[in-house]
Design a protein around this motif. Structure first.
Motif, short mmCIF file in Angstrom:
data_model
loop_
_atom_site.label_atom_id
_atom_site.label_comp_id
_atom_site.label_asym_id
_atom_site.label_seq_id
_atom_site.Cartn_x
_atom_site.Cartn_y
_atom_site.Cartn_z
N THR A 208 7.53 14.53 9.87
CA THR A 208 9.13 14.12 9.84
C THR A 208 9.47 13.36 11.02
OG1 THR A 208 9.60 16.30 11.29
CG2 THR A 208 9.47 16.41 8.94
N GLY A 209 8.61 13.21 12.27
CA GLY A 209 9.22 12.41 13.35
C GLY A 209 8.75 10.96 13.19
N ASP A 210 7.70 10.76 12.36
CA ASP A 210 7.01 9.32 11.87
C ASP A 210 6.92 9.23 10.44
OD1 ASP A 210 6.01 6.93 12.36
OD2 ASP A 210 4.32 7.34 13.28
N PHE A 211 8.06 9.53 9.49
CA PHE A 211 7.75 9.55 8.26
C PHE A 211 7.53 8.16 7.80
CE2 PHE A 211 9.44 9.45 3.71
CZ PHE A 211 8.78 10.36 3.38
N LYS A 212 8.19 7.23 8.04
CA LYS A 212 7.85 5.94 7.56
C LYS A 212 6.45 5.19 7.53
CE LYS A 212 9.50 1.16 7.65
NZ LYS A 212 10.50 0.31 8.28
N THR A 213 5.79 5.57 8.64
CA THR A 213 4.39 5.28 8.85
C THR A 213 3.21 6.20 8.10
OG1 THR A 213 4.69 4.29 11.30
CG2 THR A 213 2.35 5.06 10.47
N ILE A 214 3.69 7.25 8.30
CA ILE A 214 2.84 8.35 7.76
C ILE A 214 2.87 8.48 5.97
CG2 ILE A 214 2.25 10.86 7.34
CD1 ILE A 214 3.14 11.14 10.15
N SER A 215 4.03 8.22 5.64
CA SER A 215 4.13 8.19 3.91
C SER A 215 3.53 6.79 3.35
CB SER A 215 5.62 7.68 3.77
OG SER A 215 6.26 6.47 4.24
N LEU A 216 3.02 5.84 4.41
CA LEU A 216 2.13 4.81 3.87
C LEU A 216 0.59 4.97 3.99
CD1 LEU A 216 4.38 1.74 5.25
CD2 LEU A 216 4.45 2.68 2.70
N SER A 217 0.49 5.89 4.37
CA SER A 217 -0.85 6.40 4.96
C SER A 217 -1.77 6.50 3.59
CB SER A 217 -1.27 7.53 5.98
OG SER A 217 -0.54 8.69 5.25
N GLU A 218 -3.00 6.44 3.72
CA GLU A 218 -3.86 6.63 2.59
C GLU A 218 -3.96 8.32 2.20
OE1 GLU A 218 -6.13 6.06 -0.96
OE2 GLU A 218 -5.27 4.46 0.63
N GLY A 219 -3.99 9.05 3.35
CA GLY A 219 -3.75 10.52 3.07
C GLY A 219 -2.65 10.92 2.00
#
Length: 247
Positions: A208-219
């Motif tokens: 939730t704190g870094d959603f923009k980056t994490i939502s683009l991750s392969e995971g």
């Protein structure tokens, strides 16, 4: 890494992540603080049984822990062979394994005996991870580099074999050294699978704190395909967090 098969003498893990239905994230309006790690300083809450047991590890004289560690390393009077996928064998003692893990006790009671040794198999994890696990059962010791390398495997082993003290250590190690935007989604799913609520909450806070980056991750992309219900749950939770912040 869900257990695929369990018998008296062997245990298997597969290489995929899955998620237990461990309760919904969307039911809470804000990201709660994770529960404290047993054994850390948090006032009167330290009176819980788990906290006492965790503290007792540090109260054991170093000489005693040295003896338990030597017993593992030297295999003196061992009566168990723990086999791994690559054919390695770890000499152990049934009394130690059985006392530390009720699951191992059950396996040992039904294991075949050959040449005076009970034989059990731990499959699906690297042999070194299995060795770190068995050593921890003796002395609660580990090498830091090995813990960092095998923390996820050890978290699974701690859950499957019911070793709460190791789960505490793995949770702490993953929080401090391993969580990153490129792996947090996988760790979240594993934390839910292994009933590690503190680690699950820490992962959720990072997402939730870094959603923009994490939502683009392969995971995240893999999770979207394999577990769309979890993606929906996280998105709903994110909306509630944003709403709470604005109110």
């Amino acid at each position: 890494m869900a257990p695929l098969e369990s018998s008296s003498s062997q245990l298997f893990f597969d290489s995929t992540f899955d998620v237990y239905d461990c309760g919904t994230l969307a039911g809470t309006r804000v990201v709660p603080d994770p529960p404290p790690l047993p054994g850390t300083s948090y006032g009167k809450q330290r009176s819980s049984r788990n906290a006492k047991e965790a503290r007792c590890v540090h109260d054991v004289p170093e000489e005693v822990r040295d003896c338990w560690n030597r017993l593992f390393l030297e295999g003196y009077q061992a009566d168990v062979r723990v086999s791994t996928d690559d054919g390695s064998e770890i000499l152990s003692h049934s009394c130690i394994l059985g006392i530390r893990s009720p699951v191992l006790r059950s396996m040992l009671e039904e294991a075949r005996v050959e040449d005076g040794f009970r034989n059990i198999l731990i499959s699906g994890v690297p042999s070194e991870a299995a060795r770190v696990f068995i050593r921890f059962l003796y002395s609660s010791r580990f090498e830091q580099d090995e813990m960092k390398k095998y923390a996820l495997h050890l978290l699974v082993l701690s859950h499957v074999f019911s070793v709460p003290s190791l789960k505490i250590v793995c949770t702490d190690q993953l929080e401090r050294f391993s969580l990153a935007p490129d792996n947090v989604v996988d760790v979240l799913q594993l934390a839910r699978l292994c009933d590690a609520p503190r680690l699950s909450l820490m992962c959720t806070r990072m997402i939730t704190g870094d959603f923009k980056t994490i939502s683009l991750s392969e995971g995240w992309k893999v999770m979207r395909r394999a577990n769309p219900s979890l993606e929906q749950e996280l998105l709903e939770f994110l909306v509630e967090v944003d709403t709470a912040r604005k109110s």
